[in-house]
Design a protein around this motif. Structure first.
Motif, PDB file in Angstrom:
ATOM      1  N   LYS A 143       7.358  85.054 -41.796  1.00  0.00           N
ATOM      2  CA  LYS A 143       6.787  85.736 -40.639  1.00  0.00           C
ATOM      3  C   LYS A 143       6.043  84.715 -39.781  1.00  0.00           C
ATOM      4  N   TYR A 144       6.617  84.391 -38.640  1.00  0.00           N
ATOM      5  CA  TYR A 144       5.928  83.515 -37.707  1.00  0.00           C
ATOM      6  C   TYR A 144       4.932  84.321 -36.880  1.00  0.00           C
ATOM      7  N   GLU A 145       3.901  83.638 -36.394  1.00  0.00           N
ATOM      8  CA  GLU A 145       2.851  84.334 -35.641  1.00  0.00           C
ATOM      9  C   GLU A 145       3.396  84.980 -34.370  1.00  0.00           C
ATOM     10  N   ILE A 146       4.446  84.403 -33.800  1.00  0.00           N
ATOM     11  CA  ILE A 146       5.195  85.028 -32.709  1.00  0.00           C
ATOM     12  C   ILE A 146       6.607  85.237 -33.227  1.00  0.00           C
ATOM     13  N   PRO A 147       7.165  86.431 -33.108  1.00  0.00           N
ATOM     14  CA  PRO A 147       8.515  86.676 -33.652  1.00  0.00           C
ATOM     15  C   PRO A 147       9.539  85.699 -33.087  1.00  0.00           C
ATOM     16  N   VAL A 148      10.292  85.061 -33.972  1.00  0.00           N
ATOM     17  CA  VAL A 148      11.296  84.086 -33.545  1.00  0.00           C
ATOM     18  C   VAL A 148      12.328  84.740 -32.637  1.00  0.00           C
ATOM     19  N   ARG A 149      12.652  86.006 -32.918  1.00  0.00           N
ATOM     20  CA  ARG A 149      13.648  86.696 -32.085  1.00  0.00           C
ATOM     21  C   ARG A 149      13.179  86.774 -30.634  1.00  0.00           C
ATOM     22  N   ALA A 150      11.881  87.012 -30.424  1.00  0.00           N
ATOM     23  CA  ALA A 150      11.343  87.080 -29.066  1.00  0.00           C
ATOM     24  C   ALA A 150      11.397  85.706 -28.399  1.00  0.00           C
ATOM     25  N   ILE A 151      11.114  84.649 -29.167  1.00  0.00           N
ATOM     26  CA  ILE A 151      11.165  83.290 -28.635  1.00  0.00           C
ATOM     27  C   ILE A 151      12.596  82.932 -28.244  1.00  0.00           C
ATOM     28  N   GLU A 152      13.550  83.268 -29.105  1.00  0.00           N
ATOM     29  CA  GLU A 152      14.957  83.010 -28.793  1.00  0.00           C
ATOM     30  C   GLU A 152      15.355  83.678 -27.488  1.00  0.00           C
ATOM     31  N   GLU A 153      14.980  84.943 -27.332  1.00  0.00           N
ATOM     32  CA  GLU A 153      15.328  85.681 -26.114  1.00  0.00           C
ATOM     33  C   GLU A 153      14.718  85.009 -24.881  1.00  0.00           C
ATOM     34  N   ALA A 154      13.481  84.541 -25.012  1.00  0.00           N
ATOM     35  CA  ALA A 154      12.796  83.935 -23.872  1.00  0.00           C
ATOM     36  C   ALA A 154      13.447  82.611 -23.466  1.00  0.00           C
ATOM     37  N   ILE A 155      13.822  81.796 -24.447  1.00  0.00           N
ATOM     38  CA  ILE A 155      14.453  80.508 -24.128  1.00  0.00           C
ATOM     39  C   ILE A 155      15.851  80.726 -23.567  1.00  0.00           C
ATOM     40  N   VAL A 156      16.602  81.663 -24.140  1.00  0.00           N
ATOM     41  CA  VAL A 156      17.910  82.022 -23.586  1.00  0.00           C
ATOM     42  C   VAL A 156      17.753  82.455 -22.134  1.00  0.00           C
ATOM     43  N   ASN A 157      16.778  83.305 -21.878  1.00  0.00           N
ATOM     44  CA  ASN A 157      16.541  83.801 -20.523  1.00  0.00           C
ATOM     45  C   ASN A 157      16.256  82.646 -19.563  1.00  0.00           C
ATOM     46  N   SER A 158      15.461  81.672 -20.023  1.00  0.00           N
ATOM     47  CA  SER A 158      15.090  80.561 -19.144  1.00  0.00           C
ATOM     48  C   SER A 158      16.289  79.674 -18.809  1.00  0.00           C
ATOM     49  N   LEU A 159      17.193  79.474 -19.759  1.00  0.00           N
ATOM     50  CA  LEU A 159      18.384  78.661 -19.506  1.00  0.00           C
ATOM     51  C   LEU A 159      19.426  79.423 -18.690  1.00  0.00           C
ATOM     52  N   MET A 160      19.524  80.710 -18.949  1.00  0.00           N
ATOM     53  CA  MET A 160      20.532  81.542 -18.303  1.00  0.00           C
ATOM     54  C   MET A 160      20.202  81.801 -16.838  1.00  0.00           C
ATOM     55  N   HIS A 161      18.926  81.997 -16.532  1.00  0.00           N
ATOM     56  CA  HIS A 161      18.530  82.427 -15.186  1.00  0.00           C
ATOM     57  C   HIS A 161      17.854  81.337 -14.367  1.00  0.00           C
ATOM     58  N   ARG A 162      17.845  80.124 -14.896  1.00  0.00           N
ATOM     59  CA  ARG A 162      17.251  79.032 -14.140  1.00  0.00           C
ATOM     60  C   ARG A 162      17.977  78.818 -12.810  1.00  0.00           C
ATOM     61  N   ASP A 163      17.226  78.397 -11.797  1.00  0.00           N
ATOM     62  CA  ASP A 163      17.822  77.993 -10.523  1.00  0.00           C
ATOM     63  C   ASP A 163      18.147  76.509 -10.624  1.00  0.00           C
ATOM     64  N   TYR A 164      19.414  76.175 -10.876  1.00  0.00           N
ATOM     65  CA  TYR A 164      19.814  74.788 -11.063  1.00  0.00           C
ATOM     66  C   TYR A 164      19.932  74.025  -9.746  1.00  0.00           C
ATOM     67  N   PHE A 165      19.801  74.719  -8.627  1.00  0.00           N
ATOM     68  CA  PHE A 165      19.723  74.037  -7.340  1.00  0.00           C
ATOM     69  C   PHE A 165      18.330  73.445  -7.120  1.00  0.00           C
ATOM     70  N   PHE A 166      17.348  73.907  -7.874  1.00  0.00           N
ATOM     71  CA  PHE A 166      15.948  73.500  -7.762  1.00  0.00           C
ATOM     72  C   PHE A 166      15.825  72.057  -8.279  1.00  0.00           C
ATOM     73  N   LYS A 167      15.485  71.129  -7.401  1.00  0.00           N
ATOM     74  CA  LYS A 167      15.414  69.716  -7.777  1.00  0.00           C
ATOM     75  C   LYS A 167      13.997  69.319  -8.186  1.00  0.00           C
ATOM     76  N   GLY A 168      13.906  68.355  -9.091  1.00  0.00           N
ATOM     77  CA  GLY A 168      12.613  67.795  -9.469  1.00  0.00           C
ATOM     78  C   GLY A 168      11.831  68.602 -10.473  1.00  0.00           C
ATOM     79  N   ALA A 169      12.464  69.586 -11.122  1.00  0.00           N
ATOM     80  CA  ALA A 169      11.772  70.400 -12.124  1.00  0.00           C
ATOM     81  C   ALA A 169      12.757  70.749 -13.230  1.00  0.00           C
ATOM     82  N   HIS A 170      12.245  71.152 -14.381  1.00  0.00           N
ATOM     83  CA  HIS A 170      13.114  71.462 -15.505  1.00  0.00           C
ATOM     84  C   HIS A 170      12.514  72.575 -16.355  1.00  0.00           C
ATOM     85  N   ASN A 171      13.237  72.990 -17.349  1.00  0.00           N
ATOM     86  CA  ASN A 171      12.755  74.026 -18.259  1.00  0.00           C
ATOM     87  C   ASN A 171      11.676  73.449 -19.167  1.00  0.00           C
TER      88      ASN A 171
END
Length: 246
Positions: free
Chosen positions: A129-157
């Motif tokens: 049992k992690y202090e933050i559910p791993v499933r929630a973390i997975e969903e959040a990182i997936v969301n960040s990679l999936m919905h990132r604006d890749y036209f946005f220059k000079g910044a990253h995930n």
């Protein structure tokens, strides 16, 4: 034209394609090797045959290039552990430059390494049992990679762990066409091909339901949140259960 659909003219299939990344993805997505690699890539919409040559789109490059940053320098995931709740003292930092699937998996492992863990015993079975559910973390990182604006220059995930909270952030706010009042209720995919490629893995159960599952996992763990922030960046913030031990 969407970023991930655009053909990457500088990508040379014979020189730049990473067979190991492709085979790793195929295993994770449970894709058989009955068809030729070129046909599988075309079926995945990662590439298409144009004038007899296999041409990769930007999504295909981000997943299967030997060096994705040669084509998109900002396409990285920066993970860091900080002392306290600001970005002054860095205790650990890793910058992941693999394909998008590799970045996802490495960022998850980074979080598991640095978040508090306890064990619960149910009979003879031990459950982590992690202090933050791993499933929630997975969903959040997936969301960040999936919905990132890749036209946005000079910044990253980024995946930043502070003493009291975990913050996952990506360039680009809400996708065009999605109002803030509809967030979590309706789904608009900024990068259709990237979303479809990730959806074939175990990390995505159903397109458009990630925010709901994230909230459910956090609620089930008895935590508040998560908190969402919209602007030039999209941030997801999780409260750490007992505060960090940094």
């Amino acid at each position: 034209i969407r970023f991930d659909e655009q053909i990457c003219e500088n990508f040379d299939y014979l020189k730049d394609f990473d067979k190991d990344k492709f085979e790793h993805y195929a295993r994770e997505a449970q894709i058989s090797n009955i068809l030729k690699t070129e046909d599988i890539l075309a079926n995945l919409n990662a590439a298409k045959i144009i004038n007899g040559k296999l041409k990769f789109n930007n999504a295909g490059v981000l997943f299967f290039a030997k060096n994705p940053q040669r084509f998109f320098i900002d396409a990285i995931t920066d993970c860091a552990l900080f002392k306290g709740n600001d970005r002054v003292d860095v205790l650990d930092r890793k910058i992941f430059r693999s394909g998008l699937l590799g970045q996802l998996q490495e960022a998850i492992l980074f979080c598991e390494k640095h978040l508090n863990l306890r064990y619960e015993f149910k009979g003879a079975k031990r459950e982590e049992k992690y202090e933050i559910p791993v499933r929630a973390i997975e969903e959040a990182i997936v969301n960040s990679l999936m919905h990132r604006d890749y036209f946005f220059k000079g910044a990253h995930n980024t995946v930043y762990i502070y003493q009291d909270f975990l913050e996952i952030s990506n360039p680009g706010g809400l996708p065009k066409g999605l109002a803030q009042k509809d967030f979590g209720k309706k789904s608009v995919r900024r990068n259709l091909i990237i979303a479809d490629l990730l959806a074939r893995t175990k990390y995505v159960e159903k397109i458009g339901s990630g925010i709901k599952r994230m909230k459910q996992a956090v609620k089930k763990a008895g935590l508040k949140g998560p908190k969402f922030k919209f602007g030039a960046f999209f941030d997801i913030e999780f409260v750490r259960q007992n505060g960090g031990v940094n």
